[in-house]
Write a protein that holds these residues in place. Structure first.
Motif, PDB file in Angstrom:
ATOM      1  N   LEU A  46       0.839  -1.198   0.000  1.00 22.42           N
ATOM      2  CA  LEU A  46       0.000   0.000   0.000  1.00 22.42           C
ATOM      3  C   LEU A  46       0.870   1.242   0.000  1.00 22.42           C
ATOM      4  O   LEU A  46       1.842   1.334   0.745  1.00 22.42           O
ATOM      5  CB  LEU A  46      -0.897   0.028   1.236  1.00 22.42           C
ATOM      6  CG  LEU A  46      -2.075  -0.926   1.273  1.00 22.42           C
ATOM      7  CD1 LEU A  46      -2.882  -0.692   2.545  1.00 22.42           C
ATOM      8  CD2 LEU A  46      -2.961  -0.792   0.055  1.00 22.42           C
ATOM      9  N   PHE A  47       0.522   2.211  -0.827  1.00 18.53           N
ATOM     10  CA  PHE A  47       1.197   3.513  -0.801  1.00 18.53           C
ATOM     11  C   PHE A  47       0.146   4.606  -0.715  1.00 18.53           C
ATOM     12  O   PHE A  47      -0.044   5.199   0.324  1.00 18.53           O
ATOM     13  CB  PHE A  47       2.101   3.688  -2.014  1.00 18.53           C
ATOM     14  CG  PHE A  47       2.845   4.992  -2.003  1.00 18.53           C
ATOM     15  CD1 PHE A  47       3.782   5.268  -1.015  1.00 18.53           C
ATOM     16  CD2 PHE A  47       2.603   5.955  -2.971  1.00 18.53           C
ATOM     17  CE1 PHE A  47       4.452   6.486  -0.975  1.00 18.53           C
ATOM     18  CE2 PHE A  47       3.268   7.164  -2.960  1.00 18.53           C
ATOM     19  CZ  PHE A  47       4.194   7.433  -1.964  1.00 18.53           C
ATOM     20  N   CYS A  48      -0.558   4.845  -1.818  1.00 18.45           N
ATOM     21  CA  CYS A  48      -1.588   5.896  -1.771  1.00 18.45           C
ATOM     22  C   CYS A  48      -2.850   5.414  -1.041  1.00 18.45           C
ATOM     23  O   CYS A  48      -3.511   6.190  -0.360  1.00 18.45           O
ATOM     24  CB  CYS A  48      -1.925   6.376  -3.173  1.00 18.45           C
ATOM     25  SG  CYS A  48      -2.905   5.212  -4.153  1.00 18.45           S
ATOM     26  N   GLY A  49      -3.181   4.171  -1.236  1.00 18.99           N
ATOM     27  CA  GLY A  49      -4.366   3.619  -0.587  1.00 18.99           C
ATOM     28  C   GLY A  49      -5.681   4.036  -1.215  1.00 18.99           C
ATOM     29  O   GLY A  49      -6.751   3.698  -0.679  1.00 18.99           O
ATOM     30  N   ILE A  50      -5.627   4.744  -2.358  1.00 16.08           N
ATOM     31  CA  ILE A  50      -6.868   5.234  -2.965  1.00 16.08           C
ATOM     32  C   ILE A  50      -6.938   4.955  -4.469  1.00 16.08           C
ATOM     33  O   ILE A  50      -7.699   5.600  -5.193  1.00 16.08           O
ATOM     34  CB  ILE A  50      -7.071   6.738  -2.710  1.00 16.08           C
ATOM     35  CG1 ILE A  50      -5.876   7.545  -3.222  1.00 16.08           C
ATOM     36  CG2 ILE A  50      -7.333   6.989  -1.220  1.00 16.08           C
ATOM     37  CD1 ILE A  50      -6.073   9.059  -3.165  1.00 16.08           C
ATOM     38  N   GLY A  51      -6.129   4.027  -4.969  1.00 16.62           N
ATOM     39  CA  GLY A  51      -6.258   3.645  -6.368  1.00 16.62           C
ATOM     40  C   GLY A  51      -5.531   4.508  -7.363  1.00 16.62           C
ATOM     41  O   GLY A  51      -5.850   4.488  -8.554  1.00 16.62           O
ATOM     42  N   VAL A  52      -4.526   5.249  -6.930  1.00 10.54           N
ATOM     43  CA  VAL A  52      -3.815   6.154  -7.833  1.00 10.54           C
ATOM     44  C   VAL A  52      -2.446   5.617  -8.261  1.00 10.54           C
ATOM     45  O   VAL A  52      -2.060   5.731  -9.413  1.00 10.54           O
ATOM     46  CB  VAL A  52      -3.637   7.546  -7.177  1.00 10.54           C
ATOM     47  CG1 VAL A  52      -2.794   8.461  -8.041  1.00 10.54           C
ATOM     48  CG2 VAL A  52      -5.000   8.170  -6.909  1.00 10.54           C
ATOM     49  N   CYS A  53      -1.704   4.994  -7.361  1.00  7.03           N
ATOM     50  CA  CYS A  53      -0.286   4.714  -7.626  1.00  7.03           C
ATOM     51  C   CYS A  53      -0.001   3.338  -8.251  1.00  7.03           C
ATOM     52  O   CYS A  53       1.056   3.123  -8.808  1.00  7.03           O
ATOM     53  CB  CYS A  53       0.504   4.838  -6.339  1.00  7.03           C
ATOM     54  SG  CYS A  53       0.221   3.505  -5.153  1.00  7.03           S
ATOM     55  N   PHE A  54      -0.886   2.384  -8.125  1.00 12.33           N
ATOM     56  CA  PHE A  54      -0.706   1.022  -8.652  1.00 12.33           C
ATOM     57  C   PHE A  54       0.390   0.236  -7.927  1.00 12.33           C
ATOM     58  O   PHE A  54       0.814  -0.799  -8.405  1.00 12.33           O
ATOM     59  CB  PHE A  54      -0.430   1.029 -10.164  1.00 12.33           C
ATOM     60  CG  PHE A  54      -1.609   1.483 -10.978  1.00 12.33           C
ATOM     61  CD1 PHE A  54      -2.525   0.578 -11.479  1.00 12.33           C
ATOM     62  CD2 PHE A  54      -1.801   2.835 -11.224  1.00 12.33           C
ATOM     63  CE1 PHE A  54      -3.619   1.003 -12.218  1.00 12.33           C
ATOM     64  CE2 PHE A  54      -2.892   3.272 -11.961  1.00 12.33           C
ATOM     65  CZ  PHE A  54      -3.805   2.360 -12.461  1.00 12.33           C
ATOM     66  N   ASP A  55       0.866   0.710  -6.792  1.00 13.36           N
ATOM     67  CA  ASP A  55       1.888  -0.032  -6.049  1.00 13.36           C
ATOM     68  C   ASP A  55       1.345  -1.336  -5.471  1.00 13.36           C
ATOM     69  O   ASP A  55       2.109  -2.247  -5.190  1.00 13.36           O
ATOM     70  CB  ASP A  55       2.448   0.813  -4.898  1.00 13.36           C
ATOM     71  CG  ASP A  55       3.591   1.703  -5.332  1.00 13.36           C
ATOM     72  OD1 ASP A  55       3.875   1.754  -6.548  1.00 13.36           O
ATOM     73  OD2 ASP A  55       4.198   2.345  -4.448  1.00 13.36           O
ATOM     74  N   CYS A  56       0.051  -1.435  -5.287  1.00 16.67           N
ATOM     75  CA  CYS A  56      -0.544  -2.533  -4.521  1.00 16.67           C
ATOM     76  C   CYS A  56      -1.068  -3.671  -5.385  1.00 16.67           C
ATOM     77  O   CYS A  56      -1.866  -4.478  -4.919  1.00 16.67           O
ATOM     78  CB  CYS A  56      -1.678  -1.983  -3.667  1.00 16.67           C
ATOM     79  SG  CYS A  56      -3.041  -1.312  -4.657  1.00 16.67           S
ATOM     80  N   LEU A  57      -0.633  -3.762  -6.637  1.00 16.92           N
ATOM     81  CA  LEU A  57      -1.162  -4.785  -7.539  1.00 16.92           C
ATOM     82  C   LEU A  57      -0.977  -6.191  -6.983  1.00 16.92           C
ATOM     83  O   LEU A  57       0.057  -6.519  -6.408  1.00 16.92           O
ATOM     84  CB  LEU A  57      -0.488  -4.675  -8.911  1.00 16.92           C
ATOM     85  CG  LEU A  57      -0.744  -3.382  -9.673  1.00 16.92           C
ATOM     86  CD1 LEU A  57       0.014  -3.393 -10.991  1.00 16.92           C
ATOM     87  CD2 LEU A  57      -2.224  -3.135  -9.891  1.00 16.92           C
ATOM     88  N   GLN A  66      -4.876  -6.577  -9.917  1.00 16.51           N
ATOM     89  CA  GLN A  66      -5.967  -5.941  -9.176  1.00 16.51           C
ATOM     90  C   GLN A  66      -5.356  -5.037  -8.106  1.00 16.51           C
ATOM     91  O   GLN A  66      -4.357  -5.381  -7.484  1.00 16.51           O
ATOM     92  CB  GLN A  66      -6.853  -6.998  -8.518  1.00 16.51           C
ATOM     93  CG  GLN A  66      -7.445  -7.994  -9.500  1.00 16.51           C
ATOM     94  CD  GLN A  66      -8.333  -7.325 -10.522  1.00 16.51           C
ATOM     95  OE1 GLN A  66      -9.322  -6.696 -10.171  1.00 16.51           O
ATOM     96  NE2 GLN A  66      -7.970  -7.440 -11.791  1.00 16.51           N
ATOM     97  N   ARG A  67      -5.947  -3.879  -7.899  1.00 16.94           N
ATOM     98  CA  ARG A  67      -5.437  -2.961  -6.885  1.00 16.94           C
ATOM     99  C   ARG A  67      -6.007  -3.347  -5.522  1.00 16.94           C
ATOM    100  O   ARG A  67      -7.210  -3.218  -5.285  1.00 16.94           O
ATOM    101  CB  ARG A  67      -5.772  -1.523  -7.252  1.00 16.94           C
ATOM    102  CG  ARG A  67      -4.864  -0.990  -8.351  1.00 16.94           C
ATOM    103  CD  ARG A  67      -5.265   0.364  -8.819  1.00 16.94           C
ATOM    104  NE  ARG A  67      -6.432   0.216  -9.693  1.00 16.94           N
ATOM    105  CZ  ARG A  67      -7.003   1.234 -10.326  1.00 16.94           C
ATOM    106  NH1 ARG A  67      -6.541   2.453 -10.169  1.00 16.94           N
ATOM    107  NH2 ARG A  67      -8.039   1.033 -11.090  1.00 16.94           N
ATOM    108  N   ALA A  68      -5.127  -3.796  -4.657  1.00 15.58           N
ATOM    109  CA  ALA A  68      -5.548  -4.299  -3.348  1.00 15.58           C
ATOM    110  C   ALA A  68      -6.272  -3.246  -2.524  1.00 15.58           C
ATOM    111  O   ALA A  68      -7.107  -3.573  -1.682  1.00 15.58           O
ATOM    112  CB  ALA A  68      -4.344  -4.829  -2.575  1.00 15.58           C
ATOM    113  N   CYS A  69      -5.961  -1.983  -2.778  1.00 16.35           N
ATOM    114  CA  CYS A  69      -6.601  -0.929  -1.979  1.00 16.35           C
ATOM    115  C   CYS A  69      -8.030  -0.671  -2.401  1.00 16.35           C
ATOM    116  O   CYS A  69      -8.786  -0.036  -1.661  1.00 16.35           O
ATOM    117  CB  CYS A  69      -5.779   0.357  -2.040  1.00 16.35           C
ATOM    118  SG  CYS A  69      -5.716   1.131  -3.673  1.00 16.35           S
ATOM    119  N   LEU A  70      -8.416  -1.140  -3.585  1.00 11.25           N
ATOM    120  CA  LEU A  70      -9.764  -0.862  -4.088  1.00 11.25           C
ATOM    121  C   LEU A  70     -10.696  -2.066  -4.045  1.00 11.25           C
ATOM    122  O   LEU A  70     -11.917  -1.900  -4.088  1.00 11.25           O
ATOM    123  CB  LEU A  70      -9.690  -0.366  -5.542  1.00 11.25           C
ATOM    124  CG  LEU A  70      -8.976   0.950  -5.782  1.00 11.25           C
ATOM    125  CD1 LEU A  70      -9.048   1.315  -7.265  1.00 11.25           C
ATOM    126  CD2 LEU A  70      -9.559   2.062  -4.925  1.00 11.25           C
TER     127      LEU A  70
HETATM  128  S1  FES Z   1      -2.045   1.755  -2.922  1.00 13.56           S
HETATM  129 FE1  FES Z   1      -1.958   3.074  -4.600  1.00 13.56          FE
HETATM  130  S2  FES Z   1      -3.248   2.130  -6.081  1.00 13.56           S
HETATM  131 FE2  FES Z   1      -3.450   0.878  -4.326  1.00 13.56          FE
END
Ligand code: FES
Length: 87
Positions: A46-57, A66-70
């Motif tokens: 998790l980085f942004c936690g709101i679906g912007v950065c794609f770090d959480c694939l 899939q974005r784990a934060c969404l």
């Molecule tokens: S934490 Fe950034 S897109 Fe999921």
């Protein structure tokens, strides 16, 4: 009311609560990163936690990237880091 749910990550069982995001379940269970960057192998979760950065694939029930934060965690979900960049 029992709102506990059970998921697996690479075959290991994780528990969470109904309504949590997958990223929230992973973080709460002490999983801080589940892939690494292609260049440099730096850990990502998790980085942004709101679906912007794609770090959480992560792969969810066989669906890659899939974005784990969404994605809302559901009982019986199968999470996998197979095929994701790992250093
Ligand atoms: S934490 Fe950034 S897109 Fe999921």
């Amino acid at each position: 009311m029992n709102d506990r749910i059970t998921l697996t990550l690479n075959g290991s069982e994780l528990t969470g609560r109904a309504g949590q995001s997958i990223g929230s379940v992973l973080t709460e269970q002490g999983v801080r990163s589940w892939r690494t960057t292609r260049n440099g192998g730096r850990p990502r979760g998790l980085f942004c936690g709101i679906g912007v950065c794609f770090d959480c694939l992560i792969t969810v029930d066989g669906r890659p990237n899939q974005r784990a934060c969404l994605v809302t965690a559901e009982d019986g979900m199968v999470l996998s880091t197979e095929g994701l960049p790992r250093g």
